[in-house]
Design a protein around this motif. Sequence first.
Motif, short mmCIF file in Angstrom:
data_model
loop_
_atom_site.label_atom_id
_atom_site.label_comp_id
_atom_site.label_asym_id
_atom_site.label_seq_id
_atom_site.Cartn_x
_atom_site.Cartn_y
_atom_site.Cartn_z
N ASN A 1 1.68 -20.38 3.08
CA ASN A 1 2.22 -19.10 3.53
C ASN A 1 2.68 -19.11 4.98
O ASN A 1 2.93 -18.07 5.56
CB ASN A 1 1.18 -18.00 3.32
N LEU A 2 2.75 -20.27 5.58
CA LEU A 2 3.34 -20.36 6.90
C LEU A 2 4.80 -19.93 6.81
O LEU A 2 5.46 -20.15 5.81
CB LEU A 2 3.23 -21.79 7.43
N LEU A 3 5.30 -19.33 7.85
CA LEU A 3 6.62 -18.73 7.83
C LEU A 3 7.69 -19.71 7.36
O LEU A 3 7.94 -20.72 8.01
CB LEU A 3 6.98 -18.20 9.21
N GLY A 4 8.29 -19.41 6.22
CA GLY A 4 9.40 -20.22 5.72
C GLY A 4 9.01 -21.54 5.10
O GLY A 4 9.86 -22.28 4.65
N VAL A 5 7.72 -21.86 5.08
CA VAL A 5 7.28 -23.15 4.56
C VAL A 5 7.03 -23.05 3.06
O VAL A 5 6.36 -22.13 2.60
CB VAL A 5 6.01 -23.64 5.28
N LYS A 6 7.59 -23.99 2.31
CA LYS A 6 7.43 -24.01 0.86
C LYS A 6 6.58 -25.22 0.46
O LYS A 6 6.94 -26.36 0.79
CB LYS A 6 8.79 -24.09 0.17
N PRO A 7 5.48 -24.99 -0.22
CA PRO A 7 4.63 -26.11 -0.62
C PRO A 7 5.21 -26.87 -1.81
O PRO A 7 5.92 -26.29 -2.64
CB PRO A 7 3.32 -25.43 -1.00
N ILE A 8 4.89 -28.13 -1.90
CA ILE A 8 5.20 -28.95 -3.08
C ILE A 8 3.87 -29.27 -3.75
O ILE A 8 2.98 -29.85 -3.13
CB ILE A 8 5.92 -30.26 -2.70
N ILE A 9 3.75 -28.87 -5.01
CA ILE A 9 2.48 -28.95 -5.72
C ILE A 9 2.56 -30.00 -6.82
O ILE A 9 3.56 -30.05 -7.55
CB ILE A 9 2.12 -27.59 -6.34
N ILE A 10 1.51 -30.81 -6.94
CA ILE A 10 1.42 -31.74 -8.06
C ILE A 10 0.17 -31.42 -8.87
O ILE A 10 -0.68 -30.64 -8.45
CB ILE A 10 1.37 -33.21 -7.60
N SER A 11 0.07 -32.01 -10.05
CA SER A 11 -1.17 -31.99 -10.81
C SER A 11 -1.89 -33.29 -10.49
O SER A 11 -1.39 -34.38 -10.80
CB SER A 11 -0.87 -31.89 -12.31
N GLY A 12 -3.05 -33.18 -9.84
CA GLY A 12 -3.79 -34.37 -9.43
C GLY A 12 -4.36 -35.13 -10.61
O GLY A 12 -4.27 -34.71 -11.76
N LYS A 13 -5.02 -36.25 -10.31
CA LYS A 13 -5.49 -37.14 -11.38
C LYS A 13 -6.53 -36.50 -12.27
O LYS A 13 -6.73 -36.94 -13.41
CB LYS A 13 -6.01 -38.45 -10.80
N ASP A 14 -7.21 -35.43 -11.78
CA ASP A 14 -8.18 -34.74 -12.64
C ASP A 14 -7.63 -33.42 -13.17
O ASP A 14 -8.36 -32.64 -13.79
CB ASP A 14 -9.48 -34.49 -11.88
N GLY A 15 -6.33 -33.16 -12.94
CA GLY A 15 -5.71 -31.96 -13.45
C GLY A 15 -5.70 -30.78 -12.51
O GLY A 15 -5.24 -29.69 -12.87
#
Length: 295
Positions: free
Chosen positions: A188-202
């Motif tokens: 939620n930092l201003l203008g920052v978009k996270p990139i999300i993965i599904s980790g090895k345990d889901g």
Amino acid sequence: MRNVKIVTDSCSDLPKVLREKYDIDYMKMNTVKDGKETPASLDWEYFSPKELYDTIRNGQRVTTTQVPPAEFRRYFKQELEKGNDIVYVACSLKNSGSVNVGKVEAEAILKDYPDATICCIDSLNACVGEGIVAIKAAQFRDEGKTAKEIEAAVLPIRNNVNQFVTVHSLNALKAAGRVSGSSAFFGNLLGVKPIIISGKDGTNIPIKKAKGRLNSFKELVALTAEAVEGQEHPEVYIAHADCEEEAKDLAEMIKEAIPGAQTFITYIGPIIGASIGADAIGAFSFGKSIERFGV
């Protein structure tokens, strides 16, 4: 040799065209709005994608349920009565308890069908990541594998699903308990978009951040290109939460960056959509093991 039915659930986000192509069934979870439960249809029979995502955009919470025990009993008995074995490819246990409910119901019903087999597999993924694990299971079935052989073939490749998703913020995921509070702050930092993965345990894990929406798309493309490196005609599935034009733009970016890539665009369905929020978008493909990210 017994026939094998491949079944997944509402978290898989496989549209009808793919379910029919690969002969995959799904068991329905439920969405809950204003205290009313509605079956989570991947064919949007009860409400449209826009209706769901506009509800979320307007600040109204939509919650979800796992696959009800009665739905497992209905489907398992239906297929066992036909003489079929069953492979259930489930949403990651980190996101839904459905796989454990399925195992309990399978154990109970198999007492009446001692010659049958039901395999319940934690896909370690959700959304189309879960869906493409189910597609692999269907392909193994079509090669002539038994239910147990399909399970044995699927288990080692679950971490080869590469899920790269970006959202406007992590608020919806945090509210649904899908990421930690610190991760939500990161997103939620201003203008920052996270990139999300599904980790090895889901587990859903933000691994990178990008400044602005376009740069987040560029990250999705770069990560996907690295994941499928060496494949001649990689299949890349793009799922979106009511931002179809952006999904088309992302598909074009992927095809430009990855020669020979085949793309397929679909909606993020009601269950995942209720948790991830409007305007999320992601790219899903089989490729290198996600264990390379160390999470």
